[in-house]
Structures are given as C-alpha cells and as structure tokens.
Scaffold this active site. Structure first.
Site, mmCIF file in Angstrom:
data_model
loop_
_atom_site.group_PDB
_atom_site.id
_atom_site.type_symbol
_atom_site.label_atom_id
_atom_site.label_comp_id
_atom_site.label_asym_id
_atom_site.label_seq_id
_atom_site.Cartn_x
_atom_site.Cartn_y
_atom_site.Cartn_z
ATOM 1 N N HIS A 263 36.755 43.006 41.953
ATOM 2 C CA HIS A 263 37.933 42.267 41.488
ATOM 3 C C HIS A 263 38.087 42.426 39.964
ATOM 4 O O HIS A 263 39.154 42.800 39.476
ATOM 5 C CB HIS A 263 37.775 40.785 41.856
ATOM 6 C CG HIS A 263 38.916 39.922 41.412
ATOM 7 N ND1 HIS A 263 39.965 39.597 42.238
ATOM 8 C CD2 HIS A 263 39.195 39.334 40.226
ATOM 9 C CE1 HIS A 263 40.835 38.850 41.577
ATOM 10 N NE2 HIS A 263 40.386 38.660 40.347
ATOM 11 N N GLU A 264 37.015 42.185 39.251
ATOM 12 C CA GLU A 264 37.095 42.308 37.785
ATOM 13 C C GLU A 264 37.341 43.762 37.376
ATOM 14 O O GLU A 264 38.008 44.033 36.371
ATOM 15 C CB GLU A 264 35.815 41.764 37.125
ATOM 16 C CG GLU A 264 35.524 40.286 37.410
ATOM 17 C CD GLU A 264 36.700 39.342 37.165
ATOM 18 O OE1 GLU A 264 37.546 39.633 36.296
ATOM 19 O OE2 GLU A 264 36.793 38.306 37.872
ATOM 20 N N HIS A 267 40.979 44.350 37.270
ATOM 21 C CA HIS A 267 41.543 43.879 35.995
ATOM 22 C C HIS A 267 41.222 44.883 34.880
ATOM 23 O O HIS A 267 42.056 45.206 34.040
ATOM 24 C CB HIS A 267 40.946 42.522 35.615
ATOM 25 C CG HIS A 267 41.475 41.365 36.420
ATOM 26 N ND1 HIS A 267 42.807 41.075 36.512
ATOM 27 C CD2 HIS A 267 40.834 40.411 37.159
ATOM 28 C CE1 HIS A 267 42.975 39.981 37.276
ATOM 29 N NE2 HIS A 267 41.790 39.578 37.688
ATOM 30 N N GLU A 293 46.805 40.173 38.508
ATOM 31 C CA GLU A 293 46.113 39.798 39.740
ATOM 32 C C GLU A 293 46.426 40.808 40.853
ATOM 33 O O GLU A 293 45.606 41.046 41.733
ATOM 34 C CB GLU A 293 46.534 38.380 40.112
ATOM 35 C CG GLU A 293 45.508 37.569 40.841
ATOM 36 C CD GLU A 293 44.158 37.448 40.146
ATOM 37 O OE1 GLU A 293 43.170 37.324 40.864
ATOM 38 O OE2 GLU A 293 44.076 37.499 38.895
#
Ligand code: ZN
Length: 499
Positions: A263-264, A267, A293
């Site tokens: 997830h990071e 980003h 997101e």
C-alpha cells in the site's frame, strides 16, 4: 515587469516554500522512525520554528503581488501556467486569510484534542470527549468562514483533501455504492467459505523484510530515490528524489506487513512518478488524497491480491518460508490473501467492507455539519448506522465512535478520500485490462513495468493540473462512478465466496 519574469519569480518562491515544507516532512518522518524517547520537546521546538519560516515565505506580500499580475493577464498565460497560479492562489489565501490567533488556537486544540481522545478511547468514555469535538466542529466552521466558504463548511473540509469534490457529488456516489455493496457484504458474511484463522504463523521478521524488498522493488519502487523503515503505523512521506515509506512487522501476521508495505509502495510510486522538474508547483504535485489513495489501493488490492501476482511470487514465498507454508494449499493461501469478514473496526476491515465504514463516517460528518445531529447524540447514531450497514453493533464506544483519531484534531472531510480512491482504483483497473488484456500474464512473469508506465503517463504526469473527476475522465474515458468498484468486488469476491 514582464509576465515571464513574474511567473518565473512566482515559481522560484513556490519551490522554496515546498523545499521548506519537505524539511518539515523529513523531521516528521524522523520523529516517527528514529527519535530518542526524551527528544520530543526539542523536536516540537524545531518544528514550530520551521513552521514560522514556512508561513512567512508562503504569506509574503510579494507572492500576492505576483499573483495579481498573473491573474490580471490570465488570457495571455498558458493552461499549465494557469494551473500553477490557481493552486498558488489557494495556498496563498490559506496562508493569509486565517488570523494568526486562529491558527494558534487550532494548533493548541489539535494537540489537546489528541490527548483527550486517547484517554476517552482507553476508558470508552465518550462524554468526556464531547466538549473537544464540539470545539473542533466550531473551529472547522470558523475556518471555512475565514476562507470564504461560510455556508458550505463541510464542502470546504472536503476540498482540502480532494480539490473539486463536494458533499453533493460524494453523497450521490456513495448512495449508489451503498445500494450495491450492502447486499454483497451480507451474502459473503453468510457464505460457507471461511478463510482458515491463524493459517500463517511464525514468519521471521528478517525473512519478511527480504521478501517485501523483493516485491516492492519488482513493482517498480526505486530504492535509489527512497527507502523503507519501521514505524508504529505505516505511512509514506516525501516526494520526487526522496520518498520515505514505513512499515511494521508481526511474525504471526505476515500478510498484514506485506500488504501495508505494498500500500505504501503505491503511494511512493506516485510520488516518484510526479514530474520532478515541476516539484513545488501544481504541475509536480499529487492531485489530492483520493487520487493518492487510488494508487496505493490499486497496487495493494487489484494487483497484489490477484492470481497473476501470486503465480510469480508464491514459489518465492514458499521457498523463503518453507516450514511455515508446508501444510498450506495454494487455494488456502489465496483465500487468506482475499479474506473478507465484517468487523467493527475500520483499520481491520477488508477490501469489501471497508467502503461501508467510510460511508458511515461520511453520513455522520454531513449531519454534524448541517446541524441535523448534535455531538452528544453521535454514539447512538453511530451504533444505529453500524447495525444498518455492517450488521454489527459495537459493545462500547471504543469499538464504535471513539475508534478513529481523525476528528480529535479536526480532520473532517478526510474519510471520503479513502473510498473515492477505491472507486478510482477500480476504474483504472478496468481501463488497463482493456488496453492490456495480457496484464495478468505479465504479472505471472514478474513484469509490472507496463502498468507502472501507464499509470505514470496517465495519472502521475498530470500532477495537479486536473481535479479528481477530470483526472478520472482523462485516464479512463469515463465519469467517476462506483459501478466499476462494485463490478470488481462482485467479480473477485463473488468468485471466491459465492460459488
Ligand atoms: Zn494510504
């Protein structure tokens, strides 16, 4: 002064403000990753001193003069220049229209609010938190009024996180999403297919670290321009040539560590993909939280929970963790990766039910701002919504209205971004599958480069030129809609749980 000279000077000043801001981010990263236990006060002083310097640079009268020159000659400027000026005007107004006493009051209230929330949550005591929340709501409304959004305070909060989005647009999208999602969650909850609990245990942290490094590097994260460390809550900060991600490890929750890291990474890939030459202006800035997101969710969910991804990584996973995975079949592993189970707690929620947690918060925020709901009546309203949406009722306010930190420092209008990001991610996903039907085959060979290139060209490269709806329209040739998300969730999870 010529227009070119005015524009050049504005850009130079914006870049300086951005560089100062990035120093602040670095101090914040360091605080969560490295700070010795007794250094917090000194760090707070450093951050306060820096905040003054940043505010002085951002509110400099000269910036206002340059903006006036460029706005007057709007017709003579290019589309890109207008995007830069528009964003700079927004930031300048923010820096100059809020009175210093208000800014100070809000900062103090934010820190008090955090501690009051932490205590109230620990003791499941909502009553003690009521005055804090009432004050935060009042400050938010005052802030909106200073910025010229008098009777649209909640829109002002939303626009802070997702420029261009409004309460009305989101309400329409969420109503449509809710209608399709509630029945799906009910069906899955009633399914006989249940992921085995405690399937994956005893994964040494060092080996987890090795695996996630391989995964994130394969996805395309450039470790020459970023790094990953450990913190209590995973996050990603920085941009361009210096992106700092964090993760956390638990030897009995290897998938949690892995998917938070991915997830990071999503980003991080977005920040690394922004046009570096424009760092500090709207042309080199991310398009807002929802767009951000969408990138983290796309890599975390659509990509990394897919069969193709695991065709490549499962043999490596099994090789590295042969003992821990010995009795686990491929189907069991895949089900654990795509586990769905309604829970009361948002941060523990799976990909399907997560959106219902957001809809719940959005509806309550809307009512708080319209005056339809009083702060003291929040717990009852929360529990009722939780029953309706999730089919679950909190036993106490700790697992209900007190679970999230956001409202404690006045971060209203923040939650919808998560769900907007999920919608956009699904839309991007269908678009790329259409353009590249062999994508899962690429993944199965460990090749994620086509996808990253496509995202860089169609999302990252635009910076903040376009607001979310326009960005989606350009990238997917469709209007922002919850239907692709519903189709994706029905397809992936219907296939696993409802056959
Ligand atoms: Zn995120």
């Amino acid at each position: 002064m010529t227009l070119e000279a005015a524009y050049e000077e504005l850009v130079a000043r914006l870049k300086r403000v951005h560089s100062l801001g990035s120093i602040g981010e670095l101090l914040g990263w360091d605080e969560q990753v490295n700070l010795p236990p007794e250094s917090a006060d000194q760090r707070a002083e450093q951050l306060a001193a820096l905040a003054e310097v940043i505010h002085a640079a951002a509110s400099d009268r000269r910036v206002g003069e340059l903006l006036a020159v460029l706005e007057k000659a709007k017709a003579a400027t290019s589309q890109d220049e207008r995007a830069v000026v528009r964003q700079a005007r927004k930031d300048f107004d923010r820096a100059t229209k809020l009175p210093p006493e208000f800014v100070r009051e809000k900062a103090e209230q934010g820190s008090r609010g955090y501690h009051a929330w932490a205590k109230a949550k620990k003791e499941a005591d909502f009553a003690s938190y009521v005055p804090v929340l009432e004050k935060n709501l009042e400050l938010a409304k005052r802030e909106a009024a200073y910025l010229g959004w008098e009777d649209r305070a909640y829109d002002c909060m939303i626009d802070k996180h997702d420029p261009g989005m409004t309460t009305a647009i989101i309400a329409r999208l969420f109503t449509e999403l809710k209608a399709g999602l509630v029945p799906l969650v009910r069906q899955i909850a009633a399914s006989k297919v249940v992921p085995r609990k405690g399937l994956l245990r005893g994964f040494p942290v060092d080996d987890q670290r090795t695996f996630l490094r391989e995964v994130t590097e394969r996805l395309g994260f450039n470790y020459g321009r970023g790094r990953i460390d450990v913190s209590l809550h995973p996050f990603c900060s920085g941009t361009g040539a210096d992106v700092r991600m964090t993760t956390r490890f638990n030897k009995d929750e290897p998938l949690d560590s892995l998917f938070s890291s991915i997830h990071e990474t999503g980003h991080g890939l977005y920040e690394q993909g922004l046009p570096r030459e424009h760092r500090g202006t709207a042309l080199g800035l991310n398009a807002g939280m929802g767009a951000h997101e969408s990138q983290s969710r796309l890599w975390e969910n659509q990509v990394s929970r897919s069969r193709g991804f695991w065709r490549y990584f499962e043999p490596k996973f099994r090789q590295l963790f042969s003992k821990q995975t010995a009795g686990v079949t491929s189907d069991e592993l895949h089900l654990a990766i795509n586990a769905v189970e309604p829970t009361l707690i948002r941060v523990d929620a799976d990909e399907v039910t997560y959106n219902l947690h957001i809809i719940l918060r959005f509806e309550l925020e809307q009512r708080l701002f319209s005056g339809d709901l009083a702060v003291r009546d929040l717990p009852a309203a929360w529990n009722e919504a939780s029953r309706d949406l999730l089919g679950l009722e909190p036993k106490n306010d700790r697992e209900g209205v007190l679970q999230d930190v956001h409202w404690s420092d006045g971060a209203f209008g923040y939650f919808p971004s998560y769900c907007l990001g999920n919608m956009m991610a699904a839309q991007l996903w269908y678009r790329v599958m259409e353009e590249q039907p062999g994508l899962q085959e690429d993944f199965a060979r460990g090749d994620f480069s086509w996808l990253l290139r496509w995202l860089t060209e169609n999302v990252h490269a635009h910076g903040r030129r376009f607001e979310l709806p326009e960005l989606v329209r350009r990238a997917t040739r469709q209007e922002l809609s919850p239907q692709p998300l519903l189709a994706y969730l029905n397809d992936r999870y219907g296939g696993l749980y409802l056959t």
